[in-house]
Design a protein around this motif. Structure first.
Motif, PDB file in Angstrom:
ATOM      1  N   ASN A 124      43.100 -56.590  53.718  1.00  0.00           N
ATOM      2  CA  ASN A 124      42.456 -57.964  53.962  1.00  0.00           C
ATOM      3  C   ASN A 124      40.843 -57.680  53.967  1.00  0.00           C
ATOM      4  OD1 ASN A 124      44.516 -60.206  54.566  1.00  0.00           O
ATOM      5  ND2 ASN A 124      45.032 -58.549  55.774  1.00  0.00           N
ATOM      6  N   TYR A 125      40.136 -58.402  53.215  1.00  0.00           N
ATOM      7  CA  TYR A 125      38.712 -58.245  53.051  1.00  0.00           C
ATOM      8  C   TYR A 125      37.848 -59.591  53.172  1.00  0.00           C
ATOM      9  CZ  TYR A 125      40.013 -53.580  51.096  1.00  0.00           C
ATOM     10  OH  TYR A 125      40.377 -52.201  50.892  1.00  0.00           O
ATOM     11  N   ASP A 126      36.571 -59.348  53.933  1.00  0.00           N
ATOM     12  CA  ASP A 126      35.983 -60.495  54.169  1.00  0.00           C
ATOM     13  C   ASP A 126      34.573 -60.172  53.532  1.00  0.00           C
ATOM     14  OD1 ASP A 126      37.751 -62.201  55.768  1.00  0.00           O
ATOM     15  OD2 ASP A 126      37.573 -60.632  57.284  1.00  0.00           O
ATOM     16  N   VAL A 127      34.159 -60.901  52.644  1.00  0.00           N
ATOM     17  CA  VAL A 127      32.908 -60.547  51.793  1.00  0.00           C
ATOM     18  C   VAL A 127      32.008 -61.779  52.019  1.00  0.00           C
ATOM     19  CG1 VAL A 127      32.343 -60.592  49.226  1.00  0.00           C
ATOM     20  CG2 VAL A 127      34.723 -59.827  49.753  1.00  0.00           C
ATOM     21  N   ASP A 145      38.713 -70.454  51.565  1.00  0.00           N
ATOM     22  CA  ASP A 145      37.452 -69.573  51.852  1.00  0.00           C
ATOM     23  C   ASP A 145      37.320 -68.507  50.867  1.00  0.00           C
ATOM     24  OD1 ASP A 145      35.672 -67.791  52.933  1.00  0.00           O
ATOM     25  OD2 ASP A 145      36.868 -67.442  54.879  1.00  0.00           O
ATOM     26  N   SER A 146      36.441 -68.895  50.089  1.00  0.00           N
ATOM     27  CA  SER A 146      36.019 -67.971  48.824  1.00  0.00           C
ATOM     28  C   SER A 146      35.691 -66.670  49.022  1.00  0.00           C
ATOM     29  CB  SER A 146      35.025 -68.605  47.661  1.00  0.00           C
ATOM     30  OG  SER A 146      33.775 -68.504  48.445  1.00  0.00           O
ATOM     31  N   GLY A 147      35.234 -66.392  50.324  1.00  0.00           N
ATOM     32  CA  GLY A 147      34.920 -64.827  50.873  1.00  0.00           C
ATOM     33  C   GLY A 147      36.125 -64.037  51.236  1.00  0.00           C
ATOM     34  N   SER A 148      37.217 -64.785  51.318  1.00  0.00           N
ATOM     35  CA  SER A 148      38.507 -63.744  51.952  1.00  0.00           C
ATOM     36  C   SER A 148      39.448 -63.539  51.119  1.00  0.00           C
ATOM     37  CB  SER A 148      39.139 -65.063  52.830  1.00  0.00           C
ATOM     38  OG  SER A 148      40.265 -64.389  53.597  1.00  0.00           O
ATOM     39  N   TYR A 149      39.437 -62.314  51.045  1.00  0.00           N
ATOM     40  CA  TYR A 149      40.337 -61.762  49.867  1.00  0.00           C
ATOM     41  C   TYR A 149      41.616 -60.881  50.440  1.00  0.00           C
ATOM     42  CZ  TYR A 149      36.934 -62.461  46.393  1.00  0.00           C
ATOM     43  OH  TYR A 149      35.803 -63.256  45.567  1.00  0.00           O
TER      44      TYR A 149
END
Length: 104
Positions: free
Chosen positions: A17-20, A56-60
């Motif tokens: 999980n990455y928060d960008v 949430d476009s920053g959550s990958y």
């Protein structure tokens, strides 16, 4: 008589999980392509996919399949992996990545 022994491989699935940071999404996605190339060269890697949260476009989430935990750990600790990731230098992430390992 011949005895056959069946040993089931203990495949693992890793959720990364990455928060960008806002505005860095394309940089992250491009970096993922580099990470994927490295993964594909690593022994024990079966496949990976990148997902982005629709709300949430920053959550990958990267879902990655490996033959075992050791193979994944070797990937994360490899020089090649460190060479293609510049999360800190680029200030891409809002916090440290979170990895969860699921074993079959």
């Amino acid at each position: 008589p011949i005895a056959l022994v069946y040993l089931e491989a203990s495949m693992i699935t890793v959720g990364m999980n990455y928060d960008v940071r806002k505005g860095k999404e394309q940089i992250f996605e491009n970096a993922f392509r580099g990470v994927l190339r490295v993964m594909q060269e690593m022994p024990g890697h079966s496949g990976s996919r990148l997902y982005r949260d629709v709300d949430d476009s920053g959550s990958y989430l990267i879902v990655s399949e490996w033959s075992d935990r050791d193979a994944f750990d070797r990937f994360v600790e490899s020089k090649k992996f460190k060479q293609v990731t510049s999360w800190g230098e680029e200030q891409i992430l809002t916090r440290r990545p979170r990895h969860t390992v699921y074993q079959s």
